[in-house]
Design an enzyme around this catalytic site. Sequence first.
Site, PDB file in Angstrom:
ATOM      1  N   LYS A  79       0.837  -1.196   0.000  1.00 57.01           N
ATOM      2  CA  LYS A  79       0.000   0.000   0.000  1.00 57.01           C
ATOM      3  C   LYS A  79       0.877   1.253   0.000  1.00 57.01           C
ATOM      4  CE  LYS A  79      -3.808   2.105   2.664  1.00 57.01           C
ATOM      5  NZ  LYS A  79      -4.687   1.926   3.857  1.00 57.01           N
ATOM      6  N   SER A 160      -9.365   2.062   3.277  1.00 55.87           N
ATOM      7  CA  SER A 160      -8.521   2.791   2.342  1.00 55.87           C
ATOM      8  C   SER A 160      -7.541   1.893   1.586  1.00 55.87           C
ATOM      9  CB  SER A 160      -7.720   3.876   3.076  1.00 55.87           C
ATOM     10  OG  SER A 160      -6.797   3.318   3.993  1.00 55.87           O
ATOM     11  N   SER A 184      -9.963  -0.360   7.325  1.00 58.73           N
ATOM     12  CA  SER A 184      -9.304  -0.167   6.040  1.00 58.73           C
ATOM     13  C   SER A 184      -8.543  -1.370   5.517  1.00 58.73           C
ATOM     14  CB  SER A 184      -8.366   1.047   6.103  1.00 58.73           C
ATOM     15  OG  SER A 184      -9.119   2.236   6.147  1.00 58.73           O
TER      16      SER A 184
END
Length: 498
Positions: A79, A160, A184
């Site tokens: 990420k 996210s 997330s």
Amino acid sequence: MFRRAAKTVSAILLAATALGSSAVHAQDSVATYLARIKALDKAGPKINAVIALNPDAAKAEAAAKAVTGPLAGKVILVKDNVETADPMPTTAGSLLLKDNRAGRDAPFMLGLRAAGVVVLGKTNLSEWANMRSGQSSSGWSAVGGQTRNPHALDRSPCGSSSGSGAAIAAGMAWAAIGSETDGSITCPASLNGIVGFKPTVGMISRTHVVPISHSQDTVGPMTTSVRDAALMLTAMAGSDPADPATAEANAHKTDFAAGLAASSLKGVRLGVLRKAVGSNPKVIALFDKALADLKGAGAVLVDIDYIPPAEMGRDEYTVLLYELRTDLAAYLQSVPSSSFKDMPPARTLADAIAFNKAHPEELKWFGQDSFEEAEAMTDTAVYKKARENSLRLAGVDGIDKLLADNRVSFLIAPTAPPAWAIDLVTGDHGIDVGMGNLAAIAGYPHLTVPMGAVEGLPMGLSFMGTKWDDKRVLEAGAAYERARTVAVPKPSLKRWGE
């Protein structure tokens, strides 16, 4: 790096449509994944999950041949709020950090590299980990644009860690790193039909990860099986002198994959959070099938009538606002000045707010109301009271009390609703399903495992335990994974309903 014969790329695209992510994992290599990214992410359905590629990936893959162990040569995506020493920026999705090349690994990345993992690239995310505005669209960032759900291209991948979830669902890597403050990792894992594990806060270092909240932030693995998540966690876990929350991590670090194949639910009491299921009859029916599978595997199901008090979420938000202002400033002050090309170095949240105002492309779809609230949240006494109360309500008087009062080992519930339509104009619109905020606020482990789909849209089953109970939570999830009788959907790579 994308030089592949057109026939090969077409074959990958056809195989992906027919078989989902399993089509590529049999050929776990940098070249195979790059071809798949070209076919599915940059062309074809344009999932838009990968934000940057590592030009040194092939070199790292060659070096991994000298490593032995279950992770040797495994290709992962990271990420893009996690720093790696590879020649890629760490942007958190913001144009402010588009040149942020600090040249350093987050400490947990060192464990993965020692185990032979190969970093292929970075994944898109909800900008600033979805903490810029309450009206955001999950999976959108100014750097990466809008990530799409491989199961329904017009539906949300959730945030996210949207890019990580979508990429693994579409078979663009063996596994990915996500991060979570509240939902997330688990929400994008659920909506994309994969496994996601949010460990106990403090099990894995957060140093060199763009932060929201030191109270709740953690990184974790996103994979296609519980065993793979456990293998990743074994390499990632450990104490870090720079992160006080991890002081006890070495004492709890273990081989998290050991014994998973023999784990059993026989006689295990599971607390069923009925109020987290919602009112959609198809969601209820799918959850009931998961309960039947759990019962068939020998679990004892105990219904729990519980709704978290409203003040828990209210006080959590206060904590996140206060810590965003302080923690983000601490991170920005560690970023080399060379990372801010053609602009003054940004060192505070106020600097980020000013940058967004000066760059309309950042605020095209939604504002920065949460940033502005955080900048105004300066009352330390209010913050400390909110943190004490939210932690107590989620932890000691929440998960711990529910486990003890009902004599259960874990709490279970649907993780999140089916994916909602992407809406850049008015933001996310998911129905109220799941209760993962308990584990997020308490800092306790939370695993989501695919349990099937509603109208082709994946849903996950949550397993939540108490602090440092990570291994037992993984064991319970692995046992359910083997007992599951419902088919797990494969990505359609089409719009919903087509």
